[in-house]
Design an enzyme around this catalytic site. Structure first.
Site, short mmCIF file in Angstrom:
data_model
loop_
_atom_site.label_atom_id
_atom_site.label_comp_id
_atom_site.label_asym_id
_atom_site.label_seq_id
_atom_site.Cartn_x
_atom_site.Cartn_y
_atom_site.Cartn_z
N LYS A 231 0.81 -1.23 0.00
CA LYS A 231 0.00 0.00 0.00
C LYS A 231 0.84 1.27 0.00
O LYS A 231 2.03 1.26 0.29
CB LYS A 231 -0.96 -0.02 1.19
CG LYS A 231 -2.09 -1.01 0.94
CD LYS A 231 -3.25 -0.82 1.84
CE LYS A 231 -4.35 -1.81 1.44
NZ LYS A 231 -5.36 -1.98 2.44
N ARG A 265 -3.53 -9.88 5.36
CA ARG A 265 -3.91 -9.96 3.94
C ARG A 265 -2.70 -9.53 3.11
O ARG A 265 -2.19 -8.43 3.28
CB ARG A 265 -5.10 -9.03 3.71
CG ARG A 265 -5.68 -9.08 2.31
CD ARG A 265 -6.89 -8.15 2.22
NE ARG A 265 -7.53 -8.24 0.91
CZ ARG A 265 -7.15 -7.56 -0.16
NH1 ARG A 265 -6.13 -6.72 -0.10
NH2 ARG A 265 -7.76 -7.72 -1.31
C1 9MG Z 1 -10.12 -5.63 -0.43
N1 9MG Z 1 -9.14 -5.00 0.41
C2 9MG Z 1 -8.09 -4.22 -0.01
N2 9MG Z 1 -7.40 -3.79 1.05
C3 9MG Z 1 -8.00 -4.31 2.16
C4 9MG Z 1 -7.77 -4.22 3.53
O1 9MG Z 1 -6.79 -3.48 4.03
N3 9MG Z 1 -8.59 -4.87 4.37
C5 9MG Z 1 -9.62 -5.61 3.90
N4 9MG Z 1 -10.41 -6.24 4.79
N5 9MG Z 1 -9.89 -5.73 2.59
C6 9MG Z 1 -9.10 -5.08 1.74
#
Ligand code: 9MG
Length: 285
Positions: A231, A265
């Site tokens: 990010k 994630r």
């Molecule tokens: C779909 N998506 C993209 N970034 C995300 C994040 O930080 N958290 C969650 N739950 N979904 C995300």
């Protein structure tokens, strides 16, 4: 605060998960911010290629795959329900029949939740925290776990000028309000995960403040998902382009794991799984 669940184990739609878990990111959109278009050919999504990406992530140790058919990158537009269904449902069905992994639907769309549940998904991961029309009722009619994420605004404009008086208190207040809405709609508390939503309507200072306080969210009685992989906060801190942000992402993931985060994630599954193994051993869990 009293934990409402066994912090190491969780059941999502009948499937047992152990935490900390790595959730692999699978974007079936042509405009995803980090791997946009790589799963596409001239006729559209290449299902075999998408499935191979999923199988590789499972081999690398992902125990959850997050399948998305609508981009949520800053500046992105919504897609039609039919297009999202076409991108997501055939892949979910194939994964469910052949791979040993929990399937998460990265969606805000009621129909995708319903049809995804019918073909074997286990989790709804909604960046809009079930605020799109019909989503709350659709999720309530399934048995799926639900990840409620905080986002200020909508992807199209969320990074224009995000503002908070107290970002931790406001994000926490929002998540508590959505937990209450879910419970009123009949979704058991034990099905709910939370996520402060790094990068979703937040400046670098907001993201840092949330990460510094991630333990506060982790002690709130719900599994906490952290999504920081590739990010812009990493770009802002390191000056690196999207494809060079893995080390920065691992540093953030490691910090979050140390403070008790349950699900990371990530696009970089193998390396994140290694980080989870090391931190789990150090914490003696
Ligand atoms: C779909 N998506 C993209 N970034 C995300 C994040 O930080 N958290 C969650 N739950 N979904 C995300």
């Amino acid at each position: 605060m009293i934990s409402q669940f066994n912090p190491g184990r969780f059941v999502a739609a009948g499937r047992e998960l152990s935490f900390p878990a790595v959730m692999g990111v699978v974007n079936t959109t042509p405009d995803s911010f980090s791997d946009g278009g790589t799963l596409y050919q001239s006729t559209g999504l290449d299902l075999d290629k998408a499935f191979d990406r999923c199988a590789k992530m499972v081999e690398q140790g992902a125990t959850i795959l997050d399948i998305g058919g609508e981009s949520t990158r800053p500046g992105s537009n919504p897609v039609s329900v039919d297009r999202e269904l076409d991108r997501v449902i055939p892949l979910v069905e194939r994964i469910s029949k052949t791979l040993d992994v929990a399937i998460s639907l990265d969606t805000s769309t009621a129909k995708v939740m319903t049809e995804g549940a019918n073909v074997g998904a286990h989790i709804i991961n909604d960046v809009r925290a079930l605020r799109r029309e019909g989503a709350l009722d659709a999720a309530a009619r399934t048995e799926l776990a639900v990840c409620l994420m905080h986002m200020q605004g909508e992807p199209k404009t969320m990074q224009t000028q995000p503002e908070y008086r107290d970002v931790v208190a406001e994000v926490n207040g929002f998540l508590n309000e959505r937990i209450a809405a879910c419970m009123s709609a009949g979704i058991a508390k034990s099905r709910l995960w939370i996520d402060p939503g790094f990068g979703f309507g937040k400046t670098l200072a907001h993201n840092i403040e949330l990460m510094r306080n991630i333990a506060y969210f982790c002690n709130g009685g719900h599994p906490v998902l952290v999504g920081v992989s590739r990010k812009s906060m990493i770009g802002a801190l390191t000056g690196k382009d999207v494809v060079e942000r893995m080390a920065g992402g691992l540093a953030l993931a490691t910090f979050a794991l140390m403070q008790g985060a349950h699900i990371i994630r990530s696009h970089d599954v193998s390396e994140t799984v290694d980080a989870v193994k090391v931190i789990t051993a150090l914490k003696g869990e």
